[in-house]
Design a protein around this motif. Structure first.
Motif, PDB file in Angstrom:
ATOM      1  N   MET A   1       3.792   0.741  -7.215  1.00 50.79           N
ATOM      2  CA  MET A   1       3.414  -0.150  -5.861  1.00 50.79           C
ATOM      3  C   MET A   1       3.233  -1.817  -5.736  1.00 50.79           C
ATOM      4  O   MET A   1       4.134  -2.329  -6.608  1.00 50.79           O
ATOM      5  CB  MET A   1       1.877   0.980  -6.159  1.00 50.79           C
ATOM      6  N   THR A   2       3.471  -2.435  -5.279  1.00 55.76           N
ATOM      7  CA  THR A   2       3.363  -3.475  -4.635  1.00 55.76           C
ATOM      8  C   THR A   2       0.791  -3.708  -4.722  1.00 55.76           C
ATOM      9  O   THR A   2       0.371  -2.248  -4.357  1.00 55.76           O
ATOM     10  CB  THR A   2       3.284  -3.128  -3.103  1.00 55.76           C
ATOM     11  N   LEU A   3       0.532  -5.051  -4.008  1.00 55.89           N
ATOM     12  CA  LEU A   3      -0.578  -4.861  -4.028  1.00 55.89           C
ATOM     13  C   LEU A   3      -1.239  -4.858  -3.012  1.00 55.89           C
ATOM     14  O   LEU A   3      -0.849  -5.037  -2.091  1.00 55.89           O
ATOM     15  CB  LEU A   3      -0.520  -6.849  -4.565  1.00 55.89           C
ATOM     16  N   PRO A   4      -2.468  -4.305  -2.767  1.00 57.56           N
ATOM     17  CA  PRO A   4      -2.809  -4.157  -1.675  1.00 57.56           C
ATOM     18  C   PRO A   4      -3.347  -5.255  -0.851  1.00 57.56           C
ATOM     19  O   PRO A   4      -3.337  -6.616  -1.470  1.00 57.56           O
ATOM     20  CB  PRO A   4      -4.900  -3.536  -1.728  1.00 57.56           C
ATOM     21  N   SER A   5      -2.950  -5.365   0.231  1.00 57.04           N
ATOM     22  CA  SER A   5      -3.544  -6.252   1.493  1.00 57.04           C
ATOM     23  C   SER A   5      -4.761  -6.452   1.456  1.00 57.04           C
ATOM     24  O   SER A   5      -5.195  -8.103   1.447  1.00 57.04           O
ATOM     25  CB  SER A   5      -3.128  -6.319   2.573  1.00 57.04           C
TER      26      SER A   5
END
Length: 298
Positions: A1-5
């Motif tokens: 997963m990517t970092l949350p915005s």
């Protein structure tokens, strides 16, 4: 997963941060602190707890605090409750959310609330049912997820089991607490990964104490796992009366700054947050000075 915005910060300073303060903090100071936290953009705020005043005298004025708080239309005020009696008091005070608490450590559960983990969860079932019937949100806390002052290491599977049970009885969100600040980034990540296999990560929150200065690193280690809620206390207030040496939550100021460096929004104004921190630290210093001042004699 990517970092949350974006990350939602749950401000726990007015409850978890102040509950172990040895001098009583005036109700007006607690209200003034929460007003400043709201002005800084924090919308999820722990306002206090309806626990026994005998055990936590600092929280004895929670109903009075709640009665004086301004509206929080963008979020909610949460209060901690230990049982159905506490829930009824919270509902009467107008709490938008109540929080219940369990431990991943049997020894800590016995020391903290004098019952087993299973007994604590059974005790909270009627609270969950009452909250659901009243349309009041329910949050769950799991203590000692990265270590226990009595048992030492805590298995991630034990944490996951308790977190899943809290969700099953009705918690919309479960906060994973490193109560004594024992964890390192690899431990934190392994724990959250294990819990996320049973509980959707978007329903989890990180609650890390900064006893060894690793709380921010532990948070960073978990942000790409789908978790986007972090508990923090303004000015790093707090600790746990049943965990010697766990002297402070991770500071909200540090979390906001660290997330900003990562390009993650929080909606919190750093300048106003700093003002809230100054307000409460100055008020605590004054309260301590007043408590230490010898009584005048006639």
């Amino acid at each position: 997963m990517t970092l949350p915005s974006r990350v939602r910060i749950v401000e726990v300073g007015p409850r978890d941060g102040l509950q172990n303060e040895p001098v009583l903090v005036p109700t007006a100071v607690k209200v003034g602190l929460i007003e400043r936290l709201l002005a800084a953009g924090l919308t999820s705020i722990e306002g206090g707890s309806f626990v026994s005043a005998r055990w936590v005298p600092q929280m004895a004025d929670t109903a009075a605090v709640m009665a004086r708080l301004p509206p929080n239309p963008a979020g909610r005020y949460t209060v901690l409750v230990p049982n159905l009696k506490g829930f009824e008091a919270a509902r009467a005070a107008g709490a938008g959310e109540v929080a219940i608490f369990a431990s991943a450590s049997e020894a800590f559960s016995q020391a903290n609330i004098n019952c087993s983990i299973a007994e604590s969860l059974a005790r909270f079932a009627p609270v969950a049912a009452a909250a659901r019937a009243a349309g009041i949100g329910l949050r769950g806390y799991v203590s000692c997820v990265l270590g226990c002052p009595y048992e030492g290491a805590v298995a991630p599977q034990a944490v996951a089991s308790v977190a899943r049970r809290l969700v099953e009885i009705g918690c919309r969100e479960v906060s994973l607490g490193d109560t004594i600040g024992a964890g390192a980034p690899d431990q934190a990540r392994a724990c959250v990964e294990t819990v996320a296999a049973l509980v959707p990560p978007e329903r989890l929150a990180l609650h890390f104490h900064d006893t060894r200065g690793l709380a921010l690193a532990n948070i960073r280690a978990c942000l790409d796992l789908g978790v986007s809620v972090v508990d923090a206390a303004v000015a790093g207030l707090g600790g746990c009366p049943y965990a010697a040496g766990a002297t402070g939550n991770v500071a909200t100021e540090g979390v906001v700054a660290d997330l900003a460096r990562l390009g993650i929004a929080t909606g919190v104004d750093p300048a106003r947050l700093a003002e809230a921190g100054r307000f409460v630290t100055e008020a605590l210093a004054q309260a301590r000075a007043d408590a230490d001042r010898p009584a005048s004699t006639a």
